[in-house]
Scaffold this motif. Structure first.
Motif, PDB file in Angstrom:
ATOM      1  N   LEU A   1      51.485  -4.299 -12.278  1.00 21.11           N
ATOM      2  CA  LEU A   1      52.591  -4.375 -13.230  1.00 21.11           C
ATOM      3  C   LEU A   1      52.228  -5.299 -14.384  1.00 21.11           C
ATOM      4  O   LEU A   1      52.832  -5.258 -15.450  1.00 21.11           O
ATOM      5  CB  LEU A   1      53.868  -4.876 -12.537  1.00 21.11           C
ATOM      6  CG  LEU A   1      54.463  -3.891 -11.534  1.00 21.11           C
ATOM      7  CD1 LEU A   1      55.558  -4.560 -10.718  1.00 21.11           C
ATOM      8  CD2 LEU A   1      55.023  -2.664 -12.243  1.00 21.11           C
ATOM      9  N   GLU A   2      51.239  -6.152 -14.157  1.00 26.05           N
ATOM     10  CA  GLU A   2      50.641  -6.975 -15.212  1.00 26.05           C
ATOM     11  C   GLU A   2      49.139  -6.722 -15.201  1.00 26.05           C
ATOM     12  O   GLU A   2      48.533  -6.596 -14.134  1.00 26.05           O
ATOM     13  CB  GLU A   2      50.886  -8.474 -14.973  1.00 26.05           C
ATOM     14  CG  GLU A   2      52.343  -8.909 -15.009  1.00 26.05           C
ATOM     15  CD  GLU A   2      52.944  -8.927 -16.406  1.00 26.05           C
ATOM     16  OE1 GLU A   2      52.194  -8.707 -17.391  1.00 26.05           O
ATOM     17  OE2 GLU A   2      54.150  -9.140 -16.518  1.00 26.05           O
ATOM     18  N   GLU A   3      48.545  -6.648 -16.385  1.00 27.94           N
ATOM     19  CA  GLU A   3      47.103  -6.531 -16.487  1.00 27.94           C
ATOM     20  C   GLU A   3      46.491  -7.923 -16.362  1.00 27.94           C
ATOM     21  O   GLU A   3      46.929  -8.859 -17.034  1.00 27.94           O
ATOM     22  CB  GLU A   3      46.711  -5.918 -17.834  1.00 27.94           C
ATOM     23  CG  GLU A   3      47.175  -4.488 -18.021  1.00 27.94           C
ATOM     24  CD  GLU A   3      46.377  -3.498 -17.190  1.00 27.94           C
ATOM     25  OE1 GLU A   3      45.404  -3.913 -16.534  1.00 27.94           O
ATOM     26  OE2 GLU A   3      46.719  -2.313 -17.207  1.00 27.94           O
ATOM     27  N   THR A   4      45.489  -8.085 -15.534  1.00 29.22           N
ATOM     28  CA  THR A   4      44.835  -9.379 -15.397  1.00 29.22           C
ATOM     29  C   THR A   4      43.886  -9.603 -16.569  1.00 29.22           C
ATOM     30  O   THR A   4      43.490  -8.662 -17.250  1.00 29.22           O
ATOM     31  CB  THR A   4      44.043  -9.462 -14.080  1.00 29.22           C
ATOM     32  OG1 THR A   4      43.006  -8.497 -14.107  1.00 29.22           O
ATOM     33  CG2 THR A   4      44.937  -9.210 -12.889  1.00 29.22           C
ATOM     34  N   THR A   5      43.526 -10.860 -16.786  1.00 31.44           N
ATOM     35  CA  THR A   5      42.599 -11.175 -17.872  1.00 31.44           C
ATOM     36  C   THR A   5      41.253 -11.647 -17.339  1.00 31.44           C
ATOM     37  O   THR A   5      40.381 -12.042 -18.105  1.00 31.44           O
ATOM     38  CB  THR A   5      43.199 -12.229 -18.817  1.00 31.44           C
ATOM     39  OG1 THR A   5      43.741 -13.312 -18.059  1.00 31.44           O
ATOM     40  CG2 THR A   5      44.310 -11.642 -19.646  1.00 31.44           C
ATOM     41  N   GLY A   6      41.064 -11.612 -16.047  1.00 28.33           N
ATOM     42  CA  GLY A   6      39.790 -11.980 -15.463  1.00 28.33           C
ATOM     43  C   GLY A   6      39.843 -11.881 -13.949  1.00 28.33           C
ATOM     44  O   GLY A   6      40.915 -11.854 -13.353  1.00 28.33           O
ATOM     45  N   GLY A   7      38.669 -11.816 -13.335  1.00 28.41           N
ATOM     46  CA  GLY A   7      38.607 -11.742 -11.881  1.00 28.41           C
ATOM     47  C   GLY A   7      38.669 -10.313 -11.374  1.00 28.41           C
ATOM     48  O   GLY A   7      38.588  -9.354 -12.134  1.00 28.41           O
ATOM     49  N   GLN A   8      38.835 -10.198 -10.079  1.00 25.43           N
ATOM     50  CA  GLN A   8      38.756  -8.876  -9.453  1.00 25.43           C
ATOM     51  C   GLN A   8      39.722  -8.770  -8.279  1.00 25.43           C
ATOM     52  O   GLN A   8      39.946  -9.730  -7.545  1.00 25.43           O
ATOM     53  CB  GLN A   8      37.317  -8.666  -8.960  1.00 25.43           C
ATOM     54  CG  GLN A   8      37.008  -7.254  -8.527  1.00 25.43           C
ATOM     55  CD  GLN A   8      35.548  -7.115  -8.136  1.00 25.43           C
ATOM     56  OE1 GLN A   8      35.057  -7.844  -7.280  1.00 25.43           O
ATOM     57  NE2 GLN A   8      34.844  -6.200  -8.751  1.00 25.43           N
ATOM     58  N   ILE A   9      40.316  -7.575  -8.142  1.00 26.58           N
ATOM     59  CA  ILE A   9      41.155  -7.253  -6.987  1.00 26.58           C
ATOM     60  C   ILE A   9      40.540  -6.005  -6.347  1.00 26.58           C
ATOM     61  O   ILE A   9      40.379  -4.985  -7.005  1.00 26.58           O
ATOM     62  CB  ILE A   9      42.609  -6.971  -7.392  1.00 26.58           C
ATOM     63  CG1 ILE A   9      43.216  -8.184  -8.096  1.00 26.58           C
ATOM     64  CG2 ILE A   9      43.447  -6.605  -6.170  1.00 26.58           C
ATOM     65  CD1 ILE A   9      44.565  -7.915  -8.722  1.00 26.58           C
ATOM     66  N   ILE A  10      40.184  -6.111  -5.065  1.00 28.57           N
ATOM     67  CA  ILE A  10      39.568  -4.982  -4.362  1.00 28.57           C
ATOM     68  C   ILE A  10      40.544  -4.521  -3.281  1.00 28.57           C
ATOM     69  O   ILE A  10      40.915  -5.283  -2.397  1.00 28.57           O
ATOM     70  CB  ILE A  10      38.233  -5.381  -3.720  1.00 28.57           C
ATOM     71  CG1 ILE A  10      37.290  -5.968  -4.782  1.00 28.57           C
ATOM     72  CG2 ILE A  10      37.577  -4.174  -3.052  1.00 28.57           C
ATOM     73  CD1 ILE A  10      36.056  -6.613  -4.206  1.00 28.57           C
ATOM     74  N   PHE A  11      40.954  -3.254  -3.382  1.00 32.07           N
ATOM     75  CA  PHE A  11      41.905  -2.692  -2.428  1.00 32.07           C
ATOM     76  C   PHE A  11      41.169  -1.694  -1.542  1.00 32.07           C
ATOM     77  O   PHE A  11      40.587  -0.728  -2.022  1.00 32.07           O
ATOM     78  CB  PHE A  11      43.040  -2.001  -3.188  1.00 32.07           C
ATOM     79  CG  PHE A  11      43.999  -1.271  -2.300  1.00 32.07           C
ATOM     80  CD1 PHE A  11      44.639  -1.923  -1.268  1.00 32.07           C
ATOM     81  CD2 PHE A  11      44.245   0.078  -2.495  1.00 32.07           C
ATOM     82  CE1 PHE A  11      45.518  -1.245  -0.438  1.00 32.07           C
ATOM     83  CE2 PHE A  11      45.127   0.765  -1.679  1.00 32.07           C
ATOM     84  CZ  PHE A  11      45.763   0.100  -0.643  1.00 32.07           C
ATOM     85  N   HIS A  12      41.190  -1.921  -0.254  1.00 37.31           N
ATOM     86  CA  HIS A  12      40.466  -1.070   0.690  1.00 37.31           C
ATOM     87  C   HIS A  12      41.427  -0.055   1.316  1.00 37.31           C
ATOM     88  O   HIS A  12      42.459  -0.418   1.848  1.00 37.31           O
ATOM     89  CB  HIS A  12      39.864  -1.912   1.818  1.00 37.31           C
ATOM     90  CG  HIS A  12      38.859  -2.906   1.327  1.00 37.31           C
ATOM     91  ND1 HIS A  12      37.530  -2.620   1.193  1.00 37.31           N
ATOM     92  CD2 HIS A  12      39.000  -4.181   0.923  1.00 37.31           C
ATOM     93  CE1 HIS A  12      36.889  -3.674   0.747  1.00 37.31           C
ATOM     94  NE2 HIS A  12      37.752  -4.639   0.580  1.00 37.31           N
TER      95      HIS A  12
END
Length: 292
Positions: free
Chosen positions: A54-65
């Motif tokens: 719902l918000e765009e991140t400005t750095g980093g990573q989210i990994i969904f398995h």
């Protein structure tokens, strides 16, 4: 990790010059009930909204398995693209006609580096990562039943009969089976939140995010919503809950995360956090709650 549902690494989020999330890393495993606590303005709700896109991140990573696939969300690219577009918009505005042609070609070239990068299926992410909001976010012009059918039909392309059957199943599970024909405006806040939980369950997500689900409720309605959440936790649902309900965090969560000023200051099991917090800021925050 084999049981990892969501892995968050060095997540950052800024609104203009205001850096709300500064460096968040967290592992969410299957069956976890994670309570996120902390003062207002610490970035807790923004954190949940980033996980659900719902918000765009400005750095980093989210990994969904999910099953045999990793769905990676790495939105530092989004932020860079935004910067490039803003830079050229200003340059083109002030340029001569000949210069504008050259600048537009330059902009096209700079943006082409993002063209072949993997695109994230946002609908898939939101289908598998449900969210329950503080203010319910229900459709007031529809009845309880159709609030739970709509996303199934639109996002999952479920047939009306199957969507209705599933909506009835989960509305009964949260104790709202006798209110299916009521308009949202005709039910209480606690009942609205239970409908919102049923709606999330109808998508059969791998994890549900709860953003302060009881903070908009009258005190006598808090218990009925917490009971539904406790039952979900007992059933093995993976849950991440931003909450001020310390009793829930202490008794139901298997992991407590304390956030402050855009950082995770401390995390651990409830006994560690509530009985023997290591960080001074955590001690100070919990001491204020114990005084209330």
């Amino acid at each position: 990790m084999a049981n990892s549902v969501i892995s968050i690494k060095n997540l950052k989020k800024s609104f203009s010059d205001n850096e709300v999330l500064k460096d968040i890393s967290l592992e969410i495993n299957k069956g976890d009930v994670i309570a996120i606590i902390g003062p207002s303005g610490s970035g807790k709700s923004t954190f949940l909204r980033c996980i659900n896109r719902l918000e765009e991140t400005t750095g980093g990573q989210i990994i969904f398995h999910h099953k045999d696939h990793d769905y990676r969300i790495d939105n530092s690219d989004f932020y860079l693209k935004k910067q490039i577009k803003a830079k050229y918009k200003q340059l083109i505005r002030n340029a001569s006609r000949k210069e504008k042609v050259r600048l537009k070609e330059e902009r096209k070239l700079e943006l082409s580096q993002f063209k072949n990068k993997e695109k994230v299926n946002i609908n898939f992410i939101r289908e598998k990562i449900g969210m329950v909001f503080q203010n319910f976010n229900l459709f007031n012009n529809k009845d309880v039943l159709h609030n739970c059918m709509l996303a199934q039909e639109v996002v999952l392309h479920t047939s009306t009969n199957v969507a209705k059957e599933k909506a009835l199943q989960y509305l009964n599970q949260v104790g709202m089976g006798d209110r299916i024909n009521y308009k949202v405006s005709e039910i209480s806040g606690g009942q609205k939140q239970r409908v919102a939980i049923a709606r999330a369950l109808c998508m059969e997500p791998d994890v549900i995010l709860f953003d302060e689900p009881t903070s908009a409720l009258d005190p006598e309605m808090v218990g009925e919503v917490l009971k539904v959440m406790k039952d979900l936790a007992s059933s093995g649902m993976t849950m991440v809950v931003v909450t001020h309900e310390m009793g829930f965090a202490k008794d139901v969560a298997n992991k407590v995360v304390f956030m402050d000023s855009g950082y995770i200051v401390e995390e651990g099991n409830p006994k560690e956090i509530f009985s023997n917090p290591k960080m001074p800021r955590t001690k100070e925050f919990l001491a204020r709650y114990l005084e209330k």
